[in-house]
Design a protein around this motif. Structure first.
Motif, PDB file in Angstrom:
ATOM      1  N   UNK A   1       0.828  -1.204   0.000  1.00  0.00           N
ATOM      2  CA  UNK A   1       0.000   0.000   0.000  1.00  0.00           C
ATOM      3  C   UNK A   1       0.863   1.255   0.000  1.00  0.00           C
ATOM      4  N   UNK A   2       1.930   1.245   0.803  1.00  0.00           N
ATOM      5  CA  UNK A   2       2.814   2.413   0.850  1.00  0.00           C
ATOM      6  C   UNK A   2       3.528   2.602  -0.491  1.00  0.00           C
ATOM      7  N   UNK A   3       3.989   1.498  -1.087  1.00  0.00           N
ATOM      8  CA  UNK A   3       4.638   1.591  -2.394  1.00  0.00           C
ATOM      9  C   UNK A   3       3.671   2.120  -3.447  1.00  0.00           C
ATOM     10  N   UNK A   4       2.420   1.674  -3.385  1.00  0.00           N
ATOM     11  CA  UNK A   4       1.408   2.129  -4.338  1.00  0.00           C
ATOM     12  C   UNK A   4       1.154   3.623  -4.178  1.00  0.00           C
ATOM     13  N   UNK A   5       1.115   4.109  -2.951  1.00  0.00           N
ATOM     14  CA  UNK A   5       0.922   5.545  -2.728  1.00  0.00           C
ATOM     15  C   UNK A   5       2.053   6.346  -3.361  1.00  0.00           C
ATOM     16  N   UNK A   6       3.289   5.878  -3.210  1.00  0.00           N
ATOM     17  CA  UNK A   6       4.430   6.579  -3.809  1.00  0.00           C
ATOM     18  C   UNK A   6       4.349   6.564  -5.332  1.00  0.00           C
ATOM     19  N   UNK A   7       3.983   5.413  -5.863  1.00  0.00           N
ATOM     20  CA  UNK A   7       3.855   5.273  -7.315  1.00  0.00           C
ATOM     21  C   UNK A   7       2.767   6.208  -7.851  1.00  0.00           C
ATOM     22  N   UNK A   8       1.624   6.218  -7.186  1.00  0.00           N
ATOM     23  CA  UNK A   8       0.525   7.086  -7.625  1.00  0.00           C
ATOM     24  C   UNK A   8       0.887   8.555  -7.502  1.00  0.00           C
ATOM     25  N   UNK A   9       1.659   8.906  -6.499  1.00  0.00           N
ATOM     26  CA  UNK A   9       2.116  10.286  -6.365  1.00  0.00           C
ATOM     27  C   UNK A   9       2.919  10.690  -7.593  1.00  0.00           C
ATOM     28  N   UNK A  10       3.833   9.825  -8.016  1.00  0.00           N
ATOM     29  CA  UNK A  10       4.626  10.098  -9.213  1.00  0.00           C
ATOM     30  C   UNK A  10       3.739  10.256 -10.445  1.00  0.00           C
ATOM     31  N   UNK A  11       2.825   9.309 -10.644  1.00  0.00           N
ATOM     32  CA  UNK A  11       1.981   9.327 -11.839  1.00  0.00           C
ATOM     33  C   UNK A  11       1.062  10.541 -11.830  1.00  0.00           C
ATOM     34  N   UNK A  12       0.458  10.848 -10.703  1.00  0.00           N
ATOM     35  CA  UNK A  12      -0.480  11.969 -10.615  1.00  0.00           C
ATOM     36  C   UNK A  12       0.222  13.297 -10.873  1.00  0.00           C
ATOM     37  N   UNK A  13       1.402  13.443 -10.332  1.00  0.00           N
ATOM     38  CA  UNK A  13       2.148  14.695 -10.525  1.00  0.00           C
ATOM     39  C   UNK A  13       2.649  14.857 -11.954  1.00  0.00           C
ATOM     40  N   UNK A  14       2.711  13.754 -12.707  1.00  0.00           N
ATOM     41  CA  UNK A  14       3.300  13.800 -14.048  1.00  0.00           C
ATOM     42  C   UNK A  14       2.393  13.162 -15.086  1.00  0.00           C
ATOM     43  N   UNK A  15       1.078  13.250 -14.891  1.00  0.00           N
ATOM     44  CA  UNK A  15       0.130  12.514 -15.725  1.00  0.00           C
ATOM     45  C   UNK A  15       0.268  12.832 -17.206  1.00  0.00           C
ATOM     46  N   UNK A  16       0.547  14.062 -17.551  1.00  0.00           N
ATOM     47  CA  UNK A  16       0.632  14.430 -18.972  1.00  0.00           C
ATOM     48  C   UNK A  16       1.845  13.799 -19.653  1.00  0.00           C
ATOM     49  N   UNK A  17       2.796  13.325 -18.851  1.00  0.00           N
ATOM     50  CA  UNK A  17       4.007  12.726 -19.418  1.00  0.00           C
ATOM     51  C   UNK A  17       4.005  11.203 -19.328  1.00  0.00           C
ATOM     52  N   UNK A  18       2.870  10.650 -18.896  1.00  0.00           N
ATOM     53  CA  UNK A  18       2.759   9.199 -18.729  1.00  0.00           C
ATOM     54  C   UNK A  18       1.637   8.672 -19.613  1.00  0.00           C
ATOM     55  N   UNK A  19       2.010   7.869 -20.604  1.00  0.00           N
ATOM     56  CA  UNK A  19       1.004   7.203 -21.450  1.00  0.00           C
ATOM     57  C   UNK A  19       0.251   6.163 -20.644  1.00  0.00           C
ATOM     58  N   UNK A  20       0.991   5.397 -19.840  1.00  0.00           N
ATOM     59  CA  UNK A  20       0.371   4.342 -19.064  1.00  0.00           C
ATOM     60  C   UNK A  20       1.353   3.731 -18.099  1.00  0.00           C
ATOM     61  N   UNK A  21       0.853   2.840 -17.277  1.00  0.00           N
ATOM     62  CA  UNK A  21       1.697   2.127 -16.324  1.00  0.00           C
ATOM     63  C   UNK A  21       1.543   0.642 -16.582  1.00  0.00           C
ATOM     64  N   UNK A  22       2.655  -0.059 -16.541  1.00  0.00           N
ATOM     65  CA  UNK A  22       2.670  -1.504 -16.745  1.00  0.00           C
ATOM     66  C   UNK A  22       2.961  -2.147 -15.397  1.00  0.00           C
TER      67      UNK A  22
END
Length: 392
Positions: A211-232
């Motif tokens: 859960x903690x790792x997922x929160x960190x990952x989502x923080x990265x993706x949310x802050x940079x959504x326009x630069x992320x096509x997707x997550x694998x």
């Protein structure tokens, strides 16, 4: 119908009837309902030195033909990923050539391609848990991103063993990944590979708590959504994937990497929600995957689900623990289906699974209608069994 004698766990033998492939259908146009990549493996030259630690010596004709076949089924190619033995036999020099050759082939074939950018050219001793180590990891990532983009391929930012060693907090991951995203010219796919695939990635994103790792990952993706096509995501946890999928910013795809639960994740249609796909198992089940995706294009979810379900047992077996050796099963099935001249792998990884494990892979491929040429498969498996000391 072709019959072949196979060993059993008790030491006896049984006869398997090879009936040939199901009536798979190649698409006559692009697949539109999902974005789907198959992570492809590499084939060494027959006379290559494929001992562990030796530089990879690739059979480029066979390796590129594997990719052309995937494109012919309407699938994209995820190039130079863990399926291609990144960190398990494929060195950076061979990886770079693989990316460049495959990207050029994709342009000729009109095929979709995205390639892994990692840090495997970095000397392990430089990945120190300090600012210097983080800078070295960022520079290695950036170098590979530039290579992938220069080749004309999309970018998949792979999970990094070096970063796992150098990072001491979630903030370190965020800092490195944001710098890498700044260096990329367009949106990338972020790759979260679980420790079942690579034990050196334990605690990725700064915590061993999921859960903690997922929160960190989502923080990265949310802050940079326009630069992320997707997550694998390759964690083999369908419930976690669904929760993550719901939490992603609008416009960011989730490419399932769950080789256990892909049928339901790809076919999920509750409120129109589903995962796209970036899967190693798709390299082994390309005809079935393509036919299922074509059914989804027609809105026929039931047929798509039935087809993908028919391959699930094979996927679970090939990716069984220790999961990191799944590549051996992928290459074995490719060899039985005439896709490579010998059953060999860079780094000697063809010894990564037992005789009985690979025999079972053949049985499950037959059940799924994925043995393309029964007579060839029977000849090859019989000779291979004899070479391994077993004859009926």
């Amino acid at each position: 119908m072709t019959r072949v004698a196979l060993p059993t766990e008790s030491g006896g033998s049984r006869v398997l009837e090879l009936t040939g492939p199901r009536d798979w259908v190649r698409p006559d146009g692009p697949i539109t309902s999902r974005v789907a990549y198959a992570a492809a493996h590499v084939v060494p030259r027959v006379l290559a030195d494929s001992t562990p630690g030796a530089p990879a010596d690739v059979d480029w004709a066979a390796t590129l033909e594997l990719r052309r076949d995937l494109w012919s089924w309407g699938l994209g190619v995820a190039e130079a990923m863990d399926t291609a033995q990144r960190g398990m036999g494929l060195d950076w020099a061979a990886t770079r050539e693989l990316i460049e050759r495959s990207a050029a082939e994709a342009q000729r074939a009109g095929g979709r391609i995205a390639s892994g950018a990692g840090t495997d050219q970095l000397e392990p001793a430089r990945a120190t848990p300090d600012a210097d180590g983080l800078r070295a990891v960022t520079a290695a990532y950036t170098e590979q991103v530039k290579v992938v983009e220069a080749a004309g391929s999309g970018v998949i930012v792979m999970a990094s063993r070096a970063l796992a060693r150098a990072a001491t907090s979630p903030a370190d991951y965020l800092r490195v990944y944001e710098d890498v995203l700044d260096a990329a010219s367009g949106p990338v796919i972020l790759h979260w590979l679980g420790e079942m695939f690579d034990p050196e990635l334990a605690g990725y994103w700064g915590s061993r708590d999921l859960d903690a790792a997922t929160d960190s990952f989502l923080d990265l993706v949310t802050r940079n959504a326009r630069r992320v096509d997707g997550v694998k995501v390759s964690l083999l946890d369908a419930d976690h994937e669904r929760r993550l999928r719901r939490a992603l910013p609008e416009g960011v795809r989730l490419y399932t990497g769950d080789d256990f639960n892909y049928p339901e994740l790809i076919c999920d249609d509750e409120e129109g929600v589903h995962s796209d796909a970036l899967l190693g198992i798709f390299a082994a089940i390309a005809p079935a995957a393509s036919t299922a995706l074509q059914a989804l294009d027609r809105g026929d979810v039931a047929t798509a689900r039935e087809i993908l379900e028919s391959t699930r047992a094979l996927g679970r077996h090939v990716f069984a623990a220790p999961t990191r050796f799944y590549k051996t099963g992928i290459a074995f099935l490719a060899w039985l289906n005439g896709r490579q001249p010998g059953f060999s792998m860079v780094g000697g990884l063809s010894t990564g699974r037992s005789v009985l494990h690979l025999v079972r892979a053949l049985e499950l491929a037959e059940e799924a209608g994925l043995v393309a040429e029964p007579e060839l498969a029977a000849r090859r498996v019989t000779a291979w069994l004899a070479a391994n000391g077993w004859e009926a």
